[in-house]
Design a protein around this motif. Structure first.
Motif, mmCIF file in Angstrom:
data_model
loop_
_atom_site.group_PDB
_atom_site.id
_atom_site.type_symbol
_atom_site.label_atom_id
_atom_site.label_comp_id
_atom_site.label_asym_id
_atom_site.label_seq_id
_atom_site.Cartn_x
_atom_site.Cartn_y
_atom_site.Cartn_z
ATOM 1 N N UNK A 33 0.850 -1.192 0.000
ATOM 2 C CA UNK A 33 0.000 0.000 0.000
ATOM 3 C C UNK A 33 0.885 1.240 0.000
ATOM 4 N N UNK A 34 0.327 2.334 -0.426
ATOM 5 C CA UNK A 34 0.986 3.655 -0.358
ATOM 6 C C UNK A 34 2.286 3.730 -1.163
ATOM 7 N N UNK A 35 2.301 3.123 -2.345
ATOM 8 C CA UNK A 35 3.479 3.237 -3.207
ATOM 9 C C UNK A 35 3.631 4.688 -3.634
ATOM 10 N N UNK A 36 4.846 5.214 -3.475
ATOM 11 C CA UNK A 36 5.103 6.624 -3.777
ATOM 12 C C UNK A 36 6.032 6.828 -4.963
ATOM 13 N N UNK A 37 6.777 5.802 -5.348
ATOM 14 C CA UNK A 37 7.689 5.973 -6.470
ATOM 15 C C UNK A 37 8.505 4.722 -6.716
ATOM 16 N N UNK A 38 9.250 4.753 -7.803
ATOM 17 C CA UNK A 38 10.118 3.626 -8.139
ATOM 18 C C UNK A 38 11.332 4.147 -8.886
ATOM 19 N N UNK A 39 12.447 3.481 -8.665
ATOM 20 C CA UNK A 39 13.687 3.795 -9.353
ATOM 21 C C UNK A 39 14.117 2.557 -10.122
ATOM 22 N N UNK A 40 14.199 2.689 -11.441
ATOM 23 C CA UNK A 40 14.614 1.567 -12.282
ATOM 24 C C UNK A 40 16.140 1.500 -12.240
ATOM 25 N N UNK A 41 16.649 0.424 -11.638
ATOM 26 C CA UNK A 41 18.096 0.253 -11.467
ATOM 27 C C UNK A 41 18.750 -0.338 -12.698
ATOM 28 N N UNK A 42 18.082 -1.318 -13.316
ATOM 29 C CA UNK A 42 18.675 -2.031 -14.453
ATOM 30 C C UNK A 42 17.619 -2.344 -15.502
ATOM 31 N N UNK A 43 18.059 -2.336 -16.738
ATOM 32 C CA UNK A 43 17.271 -2.818 -17.878
ATOM 33 C C UNK A 43 18.071 -3.935 -18.524
ATOM 34 N N UNK A 44 17.427 -5.042 -18.812
ATOM 35 C CA UNK A 44 18.076 -6.162 -19.496
ATOM 36 C C UNK A 44 17.117 -6.727 -20.528
ATOM 37 N N UNK A 45 17.661 -7.407 -21.516
ATOM 38 C CA UNK A 45 16.821 -8.110 -22.486
ATOM 39 C C UNK A 45 17.299 -9.546 -22.614
ATOM 40 N N UNK A 46 16.366 -10.427 -22.915
ATOM 41 C CA UNK A 46 16.696 -11.797 -23.297
ATOM 42 C C UNK A 46 16.632 -11.869 -24.810
ATOM 43 N N UNK A 47 17.599 -12.555 -25.392
ATOM 44 C CA UNK A 47 17.684 -12.636 -26.848
ATOM 45 C C UNK A 47 17.729 -14.099 -27.272
ATOM 46 N N UNK A 48 16.926 -14.429 -28.274
ATOM 47 C CA UNK A 48 16.950 -15.764 -28.879
ATOM 48 C C UNK A 48 16.972 -15.612 -30.394
ATOM 49 N N UNK A 49 17.867 -16.320 -31.036
ATOM 50 C CA UNK A 49 18.007 -16.276 -32.493
ATOM 51 C C UNK A 49 18.169 -14.846 -33.010
ATOM 52 N N UNK A 50 18.900 -14.041 -32.254
ATOM 53 C CA UNK A 50 19.178 -12.677 -32.687
ATOM 54 C C UNK A 50 18.035 -11.699 -32.502
ATOM 55 N N UNK A 51 16.972 -12.101 -31.795
ATOM 56 C CA UNK A 51 15.819 -11.215 -31.597
ATOM 57 C C UNK A 51 15.515 -11.083 -30.111
ATOM 58 N N UNK A 52 15.110 -9.889 -29.725
ATOM 59 C CA UNK A 52 14.719 -9.642 -28.333
ATOM 60 C C UNK A 52 13.410 -10.375 -28.063
#
Length: 67
Positions: A33-52
């Motif tokens: 409850x009472x979520x006030x914000x978020x900080x995105x620390x990391x972005x990652x992608x999974x890749x298969x056969x050269x495609x995200x």
């Protein structure tokens, strides 16, 4: 006076980083409850056969404690 705490969560989406953030916050709000914000620390992608195939975010979610 308010007191807040931070929890770290990971969320994934097959569409985009933005969608992963939205899904993470939507899911967190079912438990926290009472979520006030978020900080995105990391972005990652999974890749298969050269495609995200999946977008992943690790984020810290800040929420106020009940008084």
């Amino acid at each position: 006076m308010s007191v807040a705490t931070v929890t770290e969560i990971s969320a994934t989406s097959t569409e985009s980083f933005d969608d992963a953030v939205k899904q993470g916050i939507d899911r967190a709000s079912k438990t926290l409850r009472n979520i006030r914000g978020a900080w995105v620390k990391e972005n990652n992608v999974n890749v298969e056969d050269g495609k995200v195939t999946e977008y992943k975010v690790n984020m810290q979610v800040t929420f106020e404690l009940d008084t």
